[in-house]
Motif scaffolding. Structure first.
Motif, PDB file in Angstrom:
ATOM      1  N   LYS A   1      98.286  44.743   8.331  1.00  0.00           N
ATOM      2  CA  LYS A   1      98.497  45.749   9.450  1.00  0.00           C
ATOM      3  C   LYS A   1      99.133  46.628   8.669  1.00  0.00           C
ATOM      4  CE  LYS A   1      97.972  43.209  12.980  1.00  0.00           C
ATOM      5  NZ  LYS A   1      96.630  43.954  13.482  1.00  0.00           N
TER       6      LYS A   1
ATOM      7  N   SER B   1      86.910  41.130  25.391  1.00  0.00           N
ATOM      8  CA  SER B   1      86.260  39.887  25.973  1.00  0.00           C
ATOM      9  C   SER B   1      87.730  39.085  26.145  1.00  0.00           C
ATOM     10  CB  SER B   1      85.622  39.363  25.985  1.00  0.00           C
ATOM     11  OG  SER B   1      85.951  38.913  24.357  1.00  0.00           O
ATOM     12  N   THR B   2      89.242  39.082  25.604  1.00  0.00           N
ATOM     13  CA  THR B   2      90.534  38.567  25.584  1.00  0.00           C
ATOM     14  C   THR B   2      91.167  39.419  24.745  1.00  0.00           C
ATOM     15  OG1 THR B   2      89.693  37.268  23.278  1.00  0.00           O
ATOM     16  CG2 THR B   2      89.006  36.238  25.255  1.00  0.00           C
TER      17      THR B   2
ATOM     18  N   TYR C   1      93.939  41.331  24.641  1.00  0.00           N
ATOM     19  CA  TYR C   1      94.831  43.269  24.137  1.00  0.00           C
ATOM     20  C   TYR C   1      93.337  43.873  24.927  1.00  0.00           C
ATOM     21  CZ  TYR C   1     100.319  43.045  23.777  1.00  0.00           C
ATOM     22  OH  TYR C   1     100.893  42.853  24.155  1.00  0.00           O
TER      23      TYR C   1
ATOM     24  N   SER D   1      89.691  46.539  19.253  1.00  0.00           N
ATOM     25  CA  SER D   1      91.190  45.328  19.713  1.00  0.00           C
ATOM     26  C   SER D   1      90.852  44.170  19.286  1.00  0.00           C
ATOM     27  CB  SER D   1      91.812  44.948  20.962  1.00  0.00           C
ATOM     28  OG  SER D   1      92.638  44.421  21.397  1.00  0.00           O
TER      29      SER D   1
ATOM     30  N   GLU E   1      80.787  36.276  21.482  1.00  0.00           N
ATOM     31  CA  GLU E   1      80.818  35.133  22.394  1.00  0.00           C
ATOM     32  C   GLU E   1      79.723  34.656  22.211  1.00  0.00           C
ATOM     33  OE1 GLU E   1      84.177  34.624  23.484  1.00  0.00           O
ATOM     34  OE2 GLU E   1      84.967  36.845  23.007  1.00  0.00           O
TER      35      GLU E   1
ATOM     36  N   LEU F   1     102.474  38.639  22.894  1.00  0.00           N
ATOM     37  CA  LEU F   1     102.422  37.482  23.835  1.00  0.00           C
ATOM     38  C   LEU F   1     101.450  36.667  23.230  1.00  0.00           C
ATOM     39  CD1 LEU F   1      99.378  39.018  24.960  1.00  0.00           C
ATOM     40  CD2 LEU F   1     101.010  40.263  25.701  1.00  0.00           C
TER      41      LEU F   1
ATOM     42  N   LYS G   1     103.512  44.079  22.102  1.00  0.00           N
ATOM     43  CA  LYS G   1     105.015  43.239  22.014  1.00  0.00           C
ATOM     44  C   LYS G   1     103.537  41.617  21.862  1.00  0.00           C
ATOM     45  CE  LYS G   1     107.044  40.835  26.285  1.00  0.00           C
ATOM     46  NZ  LYS G   1     105.498  39.421  26.368  1.00  0.00           N
TER      47      LYS G   1
ATOM     48  N   THR H   1      98.333  34.866  22.900  1.00  0.00           N
ATOM     49  CA  THR H   1      96.511  34.521  22.664  1.00  0.00           C
ATOM     50  C   THR H   1      95.808  33.803  21.708  1.00  0.00           C
ATOM     51  OG1 THR H   1      96.508  36.753  21.241  1.00  0.00           O
ATOM     52  CG2 THR H   1      97.191  37.809  23.182  1.00  0.00           C
TER      53      THR H   1
ATOM     54  N   SER I   1      94.295  34.738  19.106  1.00  0.00           N
ATOM     55  CA  SER I   1      95.117  35.044  17.530  1.00  0.00           C
ATOM     56  C   SER I   1      96.242  34.839  17.504  1.00  0.00           C
ATOM     57  CB  SER I   1      94.614  36.495  18.286  1.00  0.00           C
ATOM     58  OG  SER I   1      93.614  36.731  18.073  1.00  0.00           O
TER      59      SER I   1
ATOM     60  N   ALA J   1      89.987  40.952  16.587  1.00  0.00           N
ATOM     61  CA  ALA J   1      91.173  40.022  15.849  1.00  0.00           C
ATOM     62  C   ALA J   1      90.422  38.730  15.096  1.00  0.00           C
ATOM     63  CB  ALA J   1      92.865  39.504  16.548  1.00  0.00           C
TER      64      ALA J   1
ATOM     65  N   ASP K   1      78.070  41.058  16.389  1.00  0.00           N
ATOM     66  CA  ASP K   1      79.402  40.774  14.832  1.00  0.00           C
ATOM     67  C   ASP K   1      79.368  42.688  15.053  1.00  0.00           C
ATOM     68  OD1 ASP K   1      81.691  40.639  12.721  1.00  0.00           O
ATOM     69  OD2 ASP K   1      79.381  40.522  11.648  1.00  0.00           O
ATOM     70  N   ALA K   2      80.940  42.674  15.297  1.00  0.00           N
ATOM     71  CA  ALA K   2      81.176  44.306  15.347  1.00  0.00           C
ATOM     72  C   ALA K   2      81.354  44.571  13.621  1.00  0.00           C
ATOM     73  CB  ALA K   2      82.573  44.142  16.145  1.00  0.00           C
TER      74      ALA K   2
ATOM     75  N   SER L   1      98.898  47.372  16.539  1.00  0.00           N
ATOM     76  CA  SER L   1      99.491  46.356  15.697  1.00  0.00           C
ATOM     77  C   SER L   1     100.566  46.009  16.171  1.00  0.00           C
ATOM     78  CB  SER L   1     100.142  47.402  14.892  1.00  0.00           C
ATOM     79  OG  SER L   1     100.420  47.124  13.391  1.00  0.00           O
TER      80      SER L   1
HETATM   81  P1  NAD Z   1      92.568  38.184  21.131  1.00  0.00           P
HETATM   82  O1  NAD Z   1      91.942  36.873  19.681  1.00  0.00           O
HETATM   83  O2  NAD Z   1      92.736  37.619  21.446  1.00  0.00           O
HETATM   84  O3  NAD Z   1      91.157  39.108  21.194  1.00  0.00           O
HETATM   85  C1  NAD Z   1      90.440  39.192  19.798  1.00  0.00           C
HETATM   86  C2  NAD Z   1      89.447  39.939  20.765  1.00  0.00           C
HETATM   87  O4  NAD Z   1      87.904  40.551  19.463  1.00  0.00           O
HETATM   88  C3  NAD Z   1      87.861  39.448  21.562  1.00  0.00           C
HETATM   89  O5  NAD Z   1      87.360  39.989  22.216  1.00  0.00           O
HETATM   90  C4  NAD Z   1      86.960  38.644  20.103  1.00  0.00           C
HETATM   91  O6  NAD Z   1      86.053  38.732  21.094  1.00  0.00           O
HETATM   92  C5  NAD Z   1      86.893  40.431  19.465  1.00  0.00           C
HETATM   93  N1  NAD Z   1      85.773  39.414  18.381  1.00  0.00           N
HETATM   94  C6  NAD Z   1      86.698  38.496  17.242  1.00  0.00           C
HETATM   95  N2  NAD Z   1      85.564  39.424  16.200  1.00  0.00           N
HETATM   96  C7  NAD Z   1      85.174  39.826  16.671  1.00  0.00           C
HETATM   97  C8  NAD Z   1      83.846  40.034  16.355  1.00  0.00           C
HETATM   98  N3  NAD Z   1      82.671  39.751  14.550  1.00  0.00           N
HETATM   99  N4  NAD Z   1      82.795  41.111  16.864  1.00  0.00           N
HETATM  100  C9  NAD Z   1      82.932  41.381  18.054  1.00  0.00           C
HETATM  101  N5  NAD Z   1      84.567  41.267  18.577  1.00  0.00           N
HETATM  102  C10 NAD Z   1      85.252  39.987  17.479  1.00  0.00           C
HETATM  103  O7  NAD Z   1      93.581  38.459  20.496  1.00  0.00           O
HETATM  104  P2  NAD Z   1      94.668  39.372  20.593  1.00  0.00           P
HETATM  105  O8  NAD Z   1      95.863  39.285  20.563  1.00  0.00           O
HETATM  106  O9  NAD Z   1      94.397  40.673  21.709  1.00  0.00           O
HETATM  107  O10 NAD Z   1      94.463  41.458  19.583  1.00  0.00           O
HETATM  108  C11 NAD Z   1      93.851  42.230  19.743  1.00  0.00           C
HETATM  109  C12 NAD Z   1      94.328  43.145  18.799  1.00  0.00           C
HETATM  110  O11 NAD Z   1      95.955  43.072  19.413  1.00  0.00           O
HETATM  111  C13 NAD Z   1      94.960  42.412  16.948  1.00  0.00           C
HETATM  112  O12 NAD Z   1      94.630  43.566  16.330  1.00  0.00           O
HETATM  113  C14 NAD Z   1      96.067  41.915  17.710  1.00  0.00           C
HETATM  114  O13 NAD Z   1      96.933  41.872  15.548  1.00  0.00           O
HETATM  115  C15 NAD Z   1      96.902  42.830  17.345  1.00  0.00           C
HETATM  116  N6  NAD Z   1      98.075  42.403  19.004  1.00  0.00           N
HETATM  117  C16 NAD Z   1      98.248  42.009  18.799  1.00  0.00           C
HETATM  118  C17 NAD Z   1      99.882  40.668  19.384  1.00  0.00           C
HETATM  119  C18 NAD Z   1      99.885  39.464  20.004  1.00  0.00           C
HETATM  120  O14 NAD Z   1     100.688  38.758  20.425  1.00  0.00           O
HETATM  121  N7  NAD Z   1      98.673  38.869  21.016  1.00  0.00           N
HETATM  122  C19 NAD Z   1     100.139  41.446  19.365  1.00  0.00           C
HETATM  123  C20 NAD Z   1     100.509  42.812  18.897  1.00  0.00           C
HETATM  124  C21 NAD Z   1      99.501  43.206  18.348  1.00  0.00           C
END
Ligand code: NAD
Length: 396
Positions: free
Chosen positions: A243, A49-50, A52, A137, A74, A272, A270, A274, A276, A139, A110-111, A223
């Motif tokens: 990680k 939903s958000t 990556y 994906s 959500e 960015l 990379k 978000t 998280s 977080a 809840d996944a 990661s």
């Molecule tokens: P994000 O917060 O934007 O997205 C998290 C997603 O997880 C959302 O869709 C949310 O609904 C879902 N979620 C959370 N808890 C849940 C649950 N219990 N059940 C179902 N869905 C659930 O975060 P992001 O930054 O896109 O992170 C995604 C992955 O990418 C993570 O593993 C993060 O470590 C990794 N990552 C992020 C970055 C960065 O800079 N943002 C960089 C590299 C890797």
């Protein structure tokens, strides 16, 4: 109602449906401006939903013509509350996918739970038969173990010793030092439980046992490594331990997938903005500096550009380029020597007075608001909007 951003720290407690829709539309427009590519046709995205996960869903749908099932967690709108940004993103995504003729189904729950895994398997059986790509994906700050019921929390702390570095409050643009105490053993284990590879492995195991993975199915999880400045709080901190665990889970999943010639990968993405990444101390200041450096060099990528590159140039090429530890690297430009040298040289000199000049803090703040559907120049934020937006597939 008229919706304004209400925020504290790194969280906005309101979200704008039209702005979230704009975010999704812009990402789709990017993918539609690029070449199509071959890959999977039936894709499960866990955490869709958000950030990556959303960009992955958009990239595989519009770039690879894939049908998708997305698992999200959500909150819809209720009498007193506006829905979450991820809710509005998902509604906008489904609408756009449907208009373009793509199948999209969403499961909201809840996944980490057995129930949502089973519900997803039923949906795959009913609609797809099998899936050929699973994107993980998630977080999250917490996870309830589906078998014991114990709740674990993810903490963003250094390991071993305390850590002091600069951080920024991007709302009032003040740079200050932050001192973080080292995590306890329990906090380290909790973070690994939540953000490590255990749940990814559980998903693949259950999907395999239910016989809903195609021959040659692939799975990928995300990661991060990042620069030495953030090692103590990221790669060598609690989240880094998680990680490492996620990355080690690849070989276990590959063993699980042996019988169907499946493949598991971790992609190091990379940094960015978000929901998280905003929560990690020090990292927002690093990202705003990174933006400045990468934009100057014209090599910056946002999440949809990263995800388009992942699927079109990495995951579905004949020989997937991997690093010495078997990982896909999408952080290649972030980690380029000239980029990191400039970041490091500048880092020491940043203070509140020169913040706006030395970093792209304004762009950082703008992206924060955009995550929640605000700051889009073509959206009229004074107009009344209906907050109760439906996700079509959840109505079925
Ligand atoms: P994000 O917060 O934007 O997205 C998290 C997603 O997880 C959302 O869709 C949310 O609904 C879902 N979620 C959370 N808890 C849940 C649950 N219990 N059940 C179902 N869905 C659930 O975060 P992001 O930054 O896109 O992170 C995604 C992955 O990418 C993570 O593993 C993060 O470590 C990794 N990552 C992020 C970055 C960065 O800079 N943002 C960089 C590299 C890797």
């Amino acid at each position: 109602m008229v919706i304004n951003p209400v925020f504290r720290d790194y969280i906005c407690t309101t979200a704008h449906p039209n702005g979230c829709s704009e975010n999704v539309k812009n990402q789709i427009a990017y993918v539609n401006s690029k070449d199509k590519f071959n890959g999977a046709k039936k894709v499960l995205i866990i955490g869709a939903s958000t950030g990556y996960g959303l960009s992955s869903r958009i990239a595989v749908t519009f770039g690879m013509d894939a049908a998708t099932i997305g698992v999200v967690f959500e909150r819809p709108a209720s009498n007193r509350k506006i829905a979450t940004a991820g809710w509005y993103n998902t509604a906008a995504f489904e609408k756009a996918a449907d208009e373009a003729g793509y199948y999209a189904k969403t499961i909201n729950g809840d996944a980490f739970s057995n129930e949502v895994k089973d519900e997803t398997i039923e949906a795959i059986k009913k609609n797809f038969g099998k899936v050929d790509l699973v994107i993980y994906s998630i977080a999250s700050p917490r996870r309830k173990d589906p078998n014991t019921g114990e709740v674990f929390y993810s903490k963003l702390k250094p390991v071993g010793e305390s850590y002091t570095n600069k951080t920024v409050d991007f709302h009032n643009k003040v740079v200050s030092d932050i001192e973080l105490e080292p995590a306890t053993e329990d906090e380290i284990n909790g973070t690994v439980k939540v953000m490590g590879g255990e749940d990814w492995e559980l998903w693949i195991k259950r999907l395999k046992e239910a016989n809903v993975l195609e021959q040659g199915a692939k799975t990928v999880a995300y990661s991060y490594i990042g620069p030495e400045i953030t090692y103590p709080i990221y790669r060598e901190g609690t989240i880094g331990k998680a990680k490492e665990h996620l990355e080690m889970t690849v070989s276990k999943i590959n063993t699980l997938l042996n019988g169907i010639n499946g493949e598991a990968y971790v992609s190091v993405n990379k940094a960015l903005v978000t929901q998280s990444s905003l929560a990690v101390p020090v990292v927002p200041l690093y990202i705003s500096l990174l933006y400045k450096v990468m934009r100057k060099k014209q090599i910056d990528e946002n999440s949809i550009e990263q995800m388009y590159r992942l699927f079109s140039e990495k995951l579905y090429t004949k020989k997937i380029p991997l690093d010495e530890k078997g990982r896909i690297r999408l952080d290649d430009m972030e980690m380029r020597e000239d980029v990191q040298k400039e970041v490091l040289d500048t880092w020491e000199r940043i203070d509140t007075e020169n913040l706006t000049k030395m970093t792209d803090i304004d762009a950082f703040e703008d992206e924060f608001f955009k995550l929640f559907g605000f700051n889009y120049p073509n959206i009229d934020y004074d107009v009344d909007v209906d907050t109760d937006v439906k996700i079509p597939s959840l109505m079925e």
